[in-house]
Design a protein around this motif. Structure first.
Motif, PDB file in Angstrom:
ATOM      1  N   ASN A   1       0.821  -1.210   0.000  1.00  0.00           N
ATOM      2  CA  ASN A   1       0.000   0.000   0.000  1.00  0.00           C
ATOM      3  C   ASN A   1       0.855   1.259   0.000  1.00  0.00           C
ATOM      4  N   ALA A   2       1.970   1.216   0.746  1.00  0.00           N
ATOM      5  CA  ALA A   2       2.855   2.382   0.796  1.00  0.00           C
ATOM      6  C   ALA A   2       3.444   2.676  -0.570  1.00  0.00           C
ATOM      7  N   LEU A   3       3.685   1.625  -1.358  1.00  0.00           N
ATOM      8  CA  LEU A   3       4.267   1.812  -2.692  1.00  0.00           C
ATOM      9  C   LEU A   3       3.223   2.208  -3.733  1.00  0.00           C
ATOM     10  N   THR A   4       1.984   1.741  -3.557  1.00  0.00           N
ATOM     11  CA  THR A   4       0.968   1.965  -4.590  1.00  0.00           C
ATOM     12  C   THR A   4       0.209   3.276  -4.407  1.00  0.00           C
ATOM     13  N   GLN A   5       0.249   3.857  -3.219  1.00  0.00           N
ATOM     14  CA  GLN A   5      -0.410   5.149  -3.027  1.00  0.00           C
ATOM     15  C   GLN A   5       0.363   6.232  -3.775  1.00  0.00           C
ATOM     16  N   ARG A   6      -0.328   6.967  -4.582  1.00  0.00           N
ATOM     17  CA  ARG A   6       0.333   7.923  -5.481  1.00  0.00           C
ATOM     18  C   ARG A   6       1.122   8.980  -4.721  1.00  0.00           C
ATOM     19  N   ASN A   7       0.559   9.481  -3.631  1.00  0.00           N
ATOM     20  CA  ASN A   7       1.264  10.516  -2.862  1.00  0.00           C
ATOM     21  C   ASN A   7       2.611  10.004  -2.368  1.00  0.00           C
ATOM     22  N   ASN A   8       2.633   8.784  -1.846  1.00  0.00           N
ATOM     23  CA  ASN A   8       3.883   8.208  -1.346  1.00  0.00           C
ATOM     24  C   ASN A   8       4.880   7.995  -2.478  1.00  0.00           C
ATOM     25  N   THR A   9       4.388   7.487  -3.605  1.00  0.00           N
ATOM     26  CA  THR A   9       5.277   7.219  -4.740  1.00  0.00           C
ATOM     27  C   THR A   9       5.910   8.510  -5.257  1.00  0.00           C
ATOM     28  N   GLU A  10       5.134   9.573  -5.313  1.00  0.00           N
ATOM     29  CA  GLU A  10       5.660  10.846  -5.791  1.00  0.00           C
ATOM     30  C   GLU A  10       6.764  11.367  -4.880  1.00  0.00           C
ATOM     31  N   VAL A  11       6.592  11.220  -3.564  1.00  0.00           N
ATOM     32  CA  VAL A  11       7.619  11.660  -2.624  1.00  0.00           C
ATOM     33  C   VAL A  11       8.916  10.875  -2.841  1.00  0.00           C
ATOM     34  N   VAL A  12       8.794   9.568  -3.039  1.00  0.00           N
ATOM     35  CA  VAL A  12       9.971   8.728  -3.270  1.00  0.00           C
ATOM     36  C   VAL A  12      10.683   9.138  -4.557  1.00  0.00           C
ATOM     37  N   VAL A  13       9.915   9.389  -5.610  1.00  0.00           N
ATOM     38  CA  VAL A  13      10.504   9.789  -6.897  1.00  0.00           C
ATOM     39  C   VAL A  13      11.220  11.132  -6.766  1.00  0.00           C
ATOM     40  N   ILE A  14      10.610  12.077  -6.052  1.00  0.00           N
ATOM     41  CA  ILE A  14      11.245  13.390  -5.860  1.00  0.00           C
ATOM     42  C   ILE A  14      12.570  13.236  -5.131  1.00  0.00           C
ATOM     43  N   LEU A  15      12.562  12.458  -4.049  1.00  0.00           N
ATOM     44  CA  LEU A  15      13.782  12.242  -3.275  1.00  0.00           C
ATOM     45  C   LEU A  15      14.867  11.607  -4.135  1.00  0.00           C
ATOM     46  N   LEU A  16      14.469  10.656  -4.964  1.00  0.00           N
ATOM     47  CA  LEU A  16      15.424   9.970  -5.832  1.00  0.00           C
ATOM     48  C   LEU A  16      15.994  10.915  -6.878  1.00  0.00           C
ATOM     49  N   PHE A  17      15.145  11.699  -7.527  1.00  0.00           N
ATOM     50  CA  PHE A  17      15.603  12.613  -8.574  1.00  0.00           C
ATOM     51  C   PHE A  17      16.516  13.703  -8.012  1.00  0.00           C
ATOM     52  N   LEU A  18      16.168  14.259  -6.846  1.00  0.00           N
ATOM     53  CA  LEU A  18      17.020  15.284  -6.244  1.00  0.00           C
ATOM     54  C   LEU A  18      18.373  14.717  -5.841  1.00  0.00           C
ATOM     55  N   ASN A  19      18.392  13.458  -5.443  1.00  0.00           N
ATOM     56  CA  ASN A  19      19.672  12.823  -5.118  1.00  0.00           C
ATOM     57  C   ASN A  19      20.527  12.651  -6.371  1.00  0.00           C
ATOM     58  N   ILE A  20      19.878  12.385  -7.493  1.00  0.00           N
ATOM     59  CA  ILE A  20      20.611  12.285  -8.767  1.00  0.00           C
ATOM     60  C   ILE A  20      21.183  13.653  -9.148  1.00  0.00           C
ATOM     61  N   VAL A  21      20.398  14.712  -8.964  1.00  0.00           N
ATOM     62  CA  VAL A  21      20.902  16.064  -9.225  1.00  0.00           C
ATOM     63  C   VAL A  21      22.141  16.337  -8.389  1.00  0.00           C
ATOM     64  N   THR A  22      22.093  15.953  -7.113  1.00  0.00           N
ATOM     65  CA  THR A  22      23.241  16.138  -6.228  1.00  0.00           C
ATOM     66  C   THR A  22      24.466  15.412  -6.757  1.00  0.00           C
ATOM     67  N   GLY A  23      24.284  14.155  -7.161  1.00  0.00           N
ATOM     68  CA  GLY A  23      25.411  13.373  -7.658  1.00  0.00           C
ATOM     69  C   GLY A  23      26.019  13.947  -8.926  1.00  0.00           C
ATOM     70  N   LEU A  24      25.187  14.436  -9.839  1.00  0.00           N
ATOM     71  CA  LEU A  24      25.707  15.005 -11.083  1.00  0.00           C
ATOM     72  C   LEU A  24      26.489  16.290 -10.836  1.00  0.00           C
ATOM     73  N   ILE A  25      25.978  17.150  -9.947  1.00  0.00           N
ATOM     74  CA  ILE A  25      26.673  18.402  -9.666  1.00  0.00           C
ATOM     75  C   ILE A  25      28.031  18.130  -9.032  1.00  0.00           C
ATOM     76  N   ARG A  26      28.078  17.160  -8.117  1.00  0.00           N
ATOM     77  CA  ARG A  26      29.367  16.811  -7.511  1.00  0.00           C
ATOM     78  C   ARG A  26      30.336  16.288  -8.566  1.00  0.00           C
ATOM     79  N   LYS A  27      29.824  15.476  -9.476  1.00  0.00           N
ATOM     80  CA  LYS A  27      30.694  14.876 -10.493  1.00  0.00           C
ATOM     81  C   LYS A  27      31.177  15.903 -11.499  1.00  0.00           C
ATOM     82  N   GLY A  28      30.398  16.938 -11.749  1.00  0.00           N
ATOM     83  CA  GLY A  28      30.775  17.927 -12.756  1.00  0.00           C
ATOM     84  C   GLY A  28      31.882  18.867 -12.334  1.00  0.00           C
TER      85      GLY A  28
END
Length: 587
Positions: free
Chosen positions: A101-128
């Motif tokens: 249920n935690a994975l299938t609820q849209r609100n929860n999934t969106e929060v997880v995706v945001i956290l993941l994408f922002l972490n990717i932004v962090t990694g790219l900026i450090r690498k650049g």
């Protein structure tokens, strides 16, 4: 059933395992009368047992230092209670019901995706790369004294607001050689970096931490059927986050007046009087960019500017469209209240990933393969935080199913004045977050337990609801900021090249100072409605200034390039006043 139907409850049998309701139902019409005896069996959970899963989860987090194990066991125990004390069904429900249920609820999934994408932004900026060049420019043009160096570090931390991890990894390595040359102690650098990481991210409306908090608020509002906009509620919390605000003000005042107290003063004094300077060895140089690639300062700024600009633009466009669809005026409040924030953050972070990749590949700083490797590494690094977040969502659903919030609210509301709830909440959240070292886990535990209490005490009291929610966030950030087992504490000491123990010992006094003043100047008097929030902020700043000037001891200024160390006025104003009174008494 006709209006002439009559019901009679013959008796009720209550036990720890079930409640039986025996009904005597009489149905009648013009010609006949029917009498039916009917029994309904209802599963019963004693109220005191509903708190057992949360207590067990907290205990495991403290003992094992692992929020994931504690949250998992908490969900399993909740399932055990919900399924009539069946351990097998309770364990299976962790994955089959609550985790899914935690994975299938849209609100929860969106929060997880945001956290993941922002972490990717962090990694790219450090690498650049780019921050090494920015550091060199700052040390030659702007940062020439220890006072200015600390203030610039503080400002730098405020500017990198969208991620606590990004702030630590960018501000720390950038300012380390600068502050070393100005003879500022490395524990002071670790303190400034740590103080402008999670505390700032928790107050930034476009950060991953904000998305997590909004996600928890949304979950509770849905459970309690509260008709409030979660994102607008989060914005209303910001001026009530006294701990974060007063901590940031304290950092600035310490740098401005060049005063310190506690163990930090000893560290700063030793740093000022030393003759030798720190030199960074090859393994101490924190850089993820290739050494043979050119270092350009704008590569450190452009991705963040693009992210912020995209988010602001998305909020305006999306909020205006939603307001227009509802047929309401496009005012500032209506735009922010109706914007689909999580969707905007997903768009903005995904766009920034694309922009950063094209920026670095276009300059031949990275290849497409290296970009994908950086993305994969960022996803791997975010896995523990995401798993903790999902389990926290699952625990929220599980304890709601066994009505923990209702039990706690009934117990607490029977003896505790409403104005004390925010104070008790921040003390409890601070203790939990300090011993567990996680703000995400603490938020996941405290929101489903405490927020229903505030609502059930008085559903119409928005001041109590906002104050309690803000206390949960501030208390959670307190532990994340200064706990020795917190990831941000460990990372801050790592980038500043000091031991985690020294970092914790030197900053704990400042963290406690900000928290205590936040309670005395903010939570308690505002809870009593003695004065409004804005006045609480002014009074708190006055308290901080008095604390720094009276208790703090002057360290002195070191100017870059001059072979001199200034240590003067080592005694605090309070101690000098004591000496003055003593001399007059001796006369």
């Amino acid at each position: 059933i006709k209006p002439t139907t009559s019901f009679d409850i013959s008796y009720i049998t209550i036990s720890y395992f079930k409640t039986v309701l025996d009904f005597n139902i009489t149905l009648s019409d013009n010609s006949s009368v029917y009498v039916i005896d009917y029994a309904i069996e209802v599963r019963t959970i004693p109220g005191f047992l509903t708190i057992f899963p949360v207590i067990t989860a907290l205990t495991l987090v403290v003992v094992l230092g692992d929020a994931i194990i504690g949250l998992f066991v908490g969900v399993a125990l909740s399932g055990f209670l919900y399924n009539s004390y069946n351990p097998l069904t309770g364990f299976l429900d962790v994955m089959a019901k609550y985790f899914t249920n935690a994975l299938t609820q849209r609100n929860n999934t969106e929060v997880v995706v945001i956290l993941l994408f922002l972490n990717i932004v962090t990694g790219l900026i450090r690498k650049g790369g780019g921050f090494e060049e920015l550091s060199r420019i700052l040390s030659k043009t702007v940062v020439k004294t220890s006072r200015v160096g600390q203030i610039v570090t503080w400002v730098f931390g405020l500017l990198v607001f969208n991620s606590g991890y990004l702030s630590i990894f960018l501000v720390g390595p950038t300012m380390l050689p600068v502050l070393d040359s100005l003879k500022v102690s490395r524990v002071k650098l670790a303190f400034i970096v740590d103080s402008t990481a999670s505390p700032v991210a928790s107050m930034a409306i476009v950060s991953g931490t904000a998305a997590v908090v909004v996600g928890y608020i949304t979950s509770q509002f849905q459970s309690l059927n509260i008709d409030r906009d979660p994102y607008w509620t989060y914005i209303q919390l910001l001026p009530r986050l006294y701990y974060q605000i007063f901590l940031l003000v304290l950092v600035f005042l310490l740098a401005l007046f060049e005063r310190d107290f506690g163990k930090m003063f000893t560290a700063e004094r030793n740093a000022r009087v030393r003759v030798e300077e720190y030199t960074l060895s090859e393994d101490e140089s924190v850089s993820n960019s290739s050494q043979d690639k050119p270092k350009r300062w704008f590569n450190a700024i452009l991705p963040l500017v693009f992210l912020f600009g995209t988010i602001v633009t998305g909020i305006i466009i999306n909020g205006s469209i939603m307001a227009e669809n509802k047929g309401i005026p496009k005012t500032f409040k209506n735009v922010l209240s109706n914007v689909q924030t999580r969707r905007v953050l997903i768009w903005a972070s995904m766009s920034t990933i694309t922009f950063s990749s094209l920026l670095f590949v276009g300059q031949r700083l990275m290849t497409l393969k290296q970009v994908m490797e950086a993305i994969a590494s960022s996803i791997k690094g975010a896995s523990p935080v995401i798993l903790t977040l999902i389990l926290a969502f699952a625990l929220s659903d599980a304890v709601h199913a066994i009505h923990l919030g209702l039990f706690v609210s009934n117990v607490v509301s029977s003896w505790m004045p409403a104005f004390l709830l925010p104070t008790i909440t921040i003390l409890a959240s601070s203790a939990v977050s300090f011993v567990s070292g996680t703000s995400t886990g603490t938020l996941g535990i405290m929101f489903p337990v405490i927020l229903p209490v505030a609502y059930h005490i008085n559903p119409e009291d928005s001041n109590l609801l906002l104050g309690t929610a803000a206390a949960i966030v501030s208390g959670s950030i307190f532990g994340d900021h200064c706990s020795p087992i917190s990831d941000t504490t460990i990372l801050s000491s790592s980038v500043a090249r000091v031991s985690n123990t020294d970092h914790t010992k030197t900053q704990i006094t400042y963290a406690l100072t900000a928290n205590v003043i936040g309670i005395l100047a903010g939570l308690l008097p505002v809870g009593l409605e003695l004065y409004p929030v804005w006045l609480a902020l002014i009074i708190g700043v006055v308290y901080l200034i008095a604390t720094v000037l009276i208790i703090g001891k002057r360290v002195g200024t070191y100017k870059y390039g001059e072979n001199r160390e200034i240590v003067q006025d080592e005694n605090s104003l309070l101690y000098r006043m004591y000496l003055c009174v003593r001399r007059k008494h001796n006369r």
